[in-house]
Design a protein around this motif. Structure first.
Motif, PDB file in Angstrom:
ATOM      1  N   ALA A  35     -43.010   0.835  10.681  1.00  0.00           N
ATOM      2  CA  ALA A  35     -43.662   1.837   9.830  1.00  0.00           C
ATOM      3  C   ALA A  35     -42.631   2.857   9.374  1.00  0.00           C
ATOM      4  O   ALA A  35     -41.603   3.066  10.034  1.00  0.00           O
ATOM      5  CB  ALA A  35     -44.793   2.526  10.583  1.00  0.00           C
ATOM      6  N   LEU A  36     -42.921   3.490   8.253  1.00  0.00           N
ATOM      7  CA  LEU A  36     -42.030   4.485   7.669  1.00  0.00           C
ATOM      8  C   LEU A  36     -42.807   5.777   7.435  1.00  0.00           C
ATOM      9  O   LEU A  36     -43.833   5.775   6.760  1.00  0.00           O
ATOM     10  CB  LEU A  36     -41.463   3.971   6.341  1.00  0.00           C
ATOM     11  N   ALA A  37     -42.318   6.878   8.017  1.00  0.00           N
ATOM     12  CA  ALA A  37     -42.903   8.202   7.786  1.00  0.00           C
ATOM     13  C   ALA A  37     -41.979   8.985   6.864  1.00  0.00           C
ATOM     14  O   ALA A  37     -40.752   8.947   7.030  1.00  0.00           O
ATOM     15  CB  ALA A  37     -43.096   8.940   9.102  1.00  0.00           C
ATOM     16  N   VAL A  38     -42.560   9.699   5.895  1.00  0.00           N
ATOM     17  CA  VAL A  38     -41.775  10.404   4.884  1.00  0.00           C
ATOM     18  C   VAL A  38     -42.392  11.771   4.616  1.00  0.00           C
ATOM     19  O   VAL A  38     -43.612  11.891   4.461  1.00  0.00           O
ATOM     20  CB  VAL A  38     -41.718   9.620   3.550  1.00  0.00           C
ATOM     21  N   VAL A  39     -41.536  12.798   4.540  1.00  0.00           N
ATOM     22  CA  VAL A  39     -41.937  14.117   4.066  1.00  0.00           C
ATOM     23  C   VAL A  39     -40.970  14.531   2.967  1.00  0.00           C
ATOM     24  O   VAL A  39     -39.747  14.400   3.127  1.00  0.00           O
ATOM     25  CB  VAL A  39     -41.937  15.173   5.192  1.00  0.00           C
ATOM     26  N   ALA A  40     -41.504  14.986   1.838  1.00  0.00           N
ATOM     27  CA  ALA A  40     -40.691  15.436   0.704  1.00  0.00           C
ATOM     28  C   ALA A  40     -41.210  16.790   0.236  1.00  0.00           C
ATOM     29  O   ALA A  40     -42.414  16.964   0.042  1.00  0.00           O
ATOM     30  CB  ALA A  40     -40.753  14.425  -0.435  1.00  0.00           C
ATOM     31  N   ASP A  41     -40.309  17.733   0.071  1.00  0.00           N
ATOM     32  CA  ASP A  41     -40.645  19.091  -0.362  1.00  0.00           C
ATOM     33  C   ASP A  41     -40.091  19.270  -1.773  1.00  0.00           C
ATOM     34  O   ASP A  41     -38.878  19.389  -1.963  1.00  0.00           O
ATOM     35  CB  ASP A  41     -40.035  20.100   0.618  1.00  0.00           C
ATOM     36  N   GLY A  42     -40.972  19.250  -2.776  1.00  0.00           N
ATOM     37  CA  GLY A  42     -40.548  19.318  -4.159  1.00  0.00           C
ATOM     38  C   GLY A  42     -40.270  20.733  -4.637  1.00  0.00           C
ATOM     39  O   GLY A  42     -40.909  21.694  -4.207  1.00  0.00           O
ATOM     40  N   MET A  43     -39.310  20.847  -5.555  1.00  0.00           N
ATOM     41  CA  MET A  43     -38.950  22.126  -6.164  1.00  0.00           C
ATOM     42  C   MET A  43     -38.699  21.888  -7.645  1.00  0.00           C
ATOM     43  O   MET A  43     -38.313  20.791  -8.042  1.00  0.00           O
ATOM     44  CB  MET A  43     -37.676  22.686  -5.530  1.00  0.00           C
ATOM     45  N   GLY A  44     -38.915  22.920  -8.445  1.00  0.00           N
ATOM     46  CA  GLY A  44     -38.564  22.774  -9.855  1.00  0.00           C
ATOM     47  C   GLY A  44     -39.616  23.237 -10.829  1.00  0.00           C
ATOM     48  O   GLY A  44     -39.822  22.600 -11.858  1.00  0.00           O
ATOM     49  N   GLY A  45     -40.286  24.311 -10.540  1.00  0.00           N
ATOM     50  CA  GLY A  45     -41.241  24.847 -11.498  1.00  0.00           C
ATOM     51  C   GLY A  45     -42.548  24.092 -11.510  1.00  0.00           C
ATOM     52  O   GLY A  45     -42.769  23.148 -10.760  1.00  0.00           O
ATOM     53  N   HIS A  46     -43.425  24.492 -12.405  1.00  0.00           N
ATOM     54  CA  HIS A  46     -44.777  23.945 -12.476  1.00  0.00           C
ATOM     55  C   HIS A  46     -44.750  22.435 -12.679  1.00  0.00           C
ATOM     56  O   HIS A  46     -44.164  21.943 -13.644  1.00  0.00           O
ATOM     57  CB  HIS A  46     -45.541  24.620 -13.607  1.00  0.00           C
ATOM     58  N   THR A  47     -45.350  21.706 -11.789  1.00  0.00           N
ATOM     59  CA  THR A  47     -45.491  20.239 -11.753  1.00  0.00           C
ATOM     60  C   THR A  47     -44.182  19.492 -11.501  1.00  0.00           C
ATOM     61  O   THR A  47     -44.199  18.370 -11.017  1.00  0.00           O
ATOM     62  CB  THR A  47     -46.141  19.666 -13.029  1.00  0.00           C
ATOM     63  N   GLY A  48     -43.032  20.103 -11.828  1.00  0.00           N
ATOM     64  CA  GLY A  48     -41.764  19.402 -11.670  1.00  0.00           C
ATOM     65  C   GLY A  48     -41.484  19.029 -10.231  1.00  0.00           C
ATOM     66  O   GLY A  48     -41.071  17.899  -9.934  1.00  0.00           O
ATOM     67  N   GLY A  49     -41.687  19.971  -9.306  1.00  0.00           N
ATOM     68  CA  GLY A  49     -41.447  19.701  -7.898  1.00  0.00           C
ATOM     69  C   GLY A  49     -42.382  18.653  -7.347  1.00  0.00           C
ATOM     70  O   GLY A  49     -41.980  17.790  -6.555  1.00  0.00           O
ATOM     71  N   ALA A  50     -43.637  18.702  -7.763  1.00  0.00           N
ATOM     72  CA  ALA A  50     -44.617  17.720  -7.294  1.00  0.00           C
ATOM     73  C   ALA A  50     -44.232  16.320  -7.753  1.00  0.00           C
ATOM     74  O   ALA A  50     -44.338  15.355  -6.989  1.00  0.00           O
ATOM     75  CB  ALA A  50     -46.009  18.087  -7.799  1.00  0.00           C
ATOM     76  N   LEU A  51     -43.772  16.193  -8.989  1.00  0.00           N
ATOM     77  CA  LEU A  51     -43.358  14.884  -9.503  1.00  0.00           C
ATOM     78  C   LEU A  51     -42.138  14.365  -8.750  1.00  0.00           C
ATOM     79  O   LEU A  51     -42.030  13.156  -8.472  1.00  0.00           O
ATOM     80  CB  LEU A  51     -43.057  14.987 -10.998  1.00  0.00           C
ATOM     81  N   ALA A  52     -41.212  15.267  -8.405  1.00  0.00           N
ATOM     82  CA  ALA A  52     -40.024  14.858  -7.669  1.00  0.00           C
ATOM     83  C   ALA A  52     -40.394  14.356  -6.273  1.00  0.00           C
ATOM     84  O   ALA A  52     -39.910  13.311  -5.823  1.00  0.00           O
ATOM     85  CB  ALA A  52     -39.040  16.023  -7.569  1.00  0.00           C
ATOM     86  N   ALA A  53     -41.247  15.096  -5.584  1.00  0.00           N
ATOM     87  CA  ALA A  53     -41.665  14.689  -4.242  1.00  0.00           C
ATOM     88  C   ALA A  53     -42.455  13.387  -4.285  1.00  0.00           C
ATOM     89  O   ALA A  53     -42.315  12.524  -3.406  1.00  0.00           O
ATOM     90  CB  ALA A  53     -42.486  15.799  -3.599  1.00  0.00           C
ATOM     91  N   GLU A  54     -43.280  13.228  -5.306  1.00  0.00           N
ATOM     92  CA  GLU A  54     -44.049  11.993  -5.467  1.00  0.00           C
ATOM     93  C   GLU A  54     -43.113  10.803  -5.679  1.00  0.00           C
ATOM     94  O   GLU A  54     -43.381   9.695  -5.180  1.00  0.00           O
ATOM     95  CB  GLU A  54     -45.004  12.132  -6.648  1.00  0.00           C
TER      96      GLU A  54
END
Length: 266
Positions: A35-54
Motif C-alpha cells: 500500500a502507498l500512503a501520500v500527503v501533499a500540501d498544495g500552495m499557489g493561490g486560489h485553486t492552484g495549490g489544490a490542483l498541484a496537490a491533486e
C-alpha cells in the motif's frame, strides 16, 4: 507472527477559504500487503495549490498500479512519482497562469519493509511502542538554520521565516528528495504522515502517545480536534495518514470435549 494494518486518512480545512491539502491511502490493485500512503500540501493561490496537490495523488496512484516489487525498487517508485508530479505541476503553470507548488511525503508499505520519500515540509514520523524512531527533516529555511547552528529548534517555532521552503514540487529548479526505510517491522510500529497544519501544534512525544494508545481512526480524530483548538481560529489546512502494524491473533483450534470419540465413516 503475521501482521495486519490499521490505517486511516483524514483532513480538515482549518480556517482557510479552501482545502489545498490532499491525502490518500492506496492499496496495490494486485499485491496483497502492498500500500502507498501520500500527503501533499498544495500552495499557489486560489485553486492552484489544490490542483498541484491533486496531481501528486494522481501520479502516485498511477505509478502504484504499475508497480511490480519483483522488477522495481521502492525508492524508484517514490522518486518517479514525485519527479513526474513535479513535471506535470510545472507544466500546468503555463496552461493555467497560476504558480502552483506542492510538498509531498509518501510511504510505501510492503510485507517485509517500509520505504518513504519526501520533498518539502510535510513530514513522516515512525514510532515503535510509543517511542519516536525516526522523523523526516523539513526542507525548510529554519531547518537549515538549525543545521548550521544559527538558531535552536525552539527558536524555529516562532521564526518569521518558518514557512519558507527550500524546495517543492512545481518550482523552476529541480526539487530535492530524501529517502529512507525500515526493514525490521514489528507489531507496535506506526507511521504518521502529515502536513505542517498538523505537526506545528505537537511535540514528538505527544504524537507518539496519542497514536500508540488509540486506533488509527480515533487517533486521527483526536489529533485534528487538538490541533483545531490550539490553532485558536488561525489554523492552516491539515491532513494526516496513520498506518499502524498490529499482530494478527492466531485462530484457536477447536478441541473435542473429554471422552469424545469420533465415529468412523462408512
Amino acid at each position: 507472527m503475521p501482521l495486519t494494518i490499521d490505517a486511516c486518512a483524514a483532513q480538515h480545512q482549518g480556517d482557510r477559504k479552501e482545502q489545498q491539502d490532499r491525502v490518500a491511502i492506496l492499496p496495490h490493485p494486485r499485491r496483497r500487503g502492498v500500500a502507498l500512503a501520500v500527503v501533499a500540501d498544495g500552495m499557489g493561490g486560489h485553486t492552484g495549490g489544490a490542483l498541484a496537490a491533486e496531481q501528486v495523488i494522481h501520479t502516485a496512484k498511477n505509478n502504484l498500479e504499475r508497480f511490480s516489487p519483483d522488477e522495481e525498487s521502492p525508492r524508484c517508485l517514490l522518486e518517479n512519482s514525485m519527479s513526474e508530479a513535479h513535471t506535470m505541476i510545472k507544466a500546468s503553470r503555463y496552461m493555467n497562469e497560476k504558480d502552483p507548488h506542492s510538498t509531498a511525503v509518501m510511504l510505501l508499505l510492503q510485507p517485509d519493509k517500509a520505504t518513504w520519500g519526501y520533498c518539502g515540509d510535510s513530514r513522516l514520523y515512525h514510532f515503535r511502542g510509543g517511542q519516536l524512531q525516526y522523523r523526516t527533516v523539513d526542507h525548510s529555511y529554519v531547518e537549515h538554520l538549525i543545521a548550521i547552528g544559527r538558531i535552536t529548534p525552539e527558536q524555529a517555532l516562532t521564526h518569521p521565516n518558518r514557512n519558507v521552503l527550500l524546495t517543492s514540487l512545481g518550482g523552476q529548479e529541480s526539487p530535492l528528495f530524501d529517502f529512507s526505510e525500515s526493514t525490521d517491522l514489528v507489531a507496535g510500529d506506526s507511521f504518521l504522515l502529515c502536513s505542517d497544519g498538523l505537526w506545528a501544534y505537537f511535540e514528538d512525544e505527544e504524537l507518539a502517545a496519542l497514536i500508540d494508545g488509540n486506533t488509527a481512526r480515533m487517533a486521527c480524530e483526536m489529533l485534528i480536534d487538538i490541533a483545531r483548538k490550539r490553532a485558536a481560529g488561525g489554523g492552516d489546512n491539515l491532513s494526516l495518514a496513520i498506518v499502524k502494524l498490529i499482530e494478527v491473533a492466531p485462530v484457536a483450534k477447536s478441541v473435542p470435549p473429554p471422552g469424545f470419540t469420533p465415529r468412523p465413516r462408512g
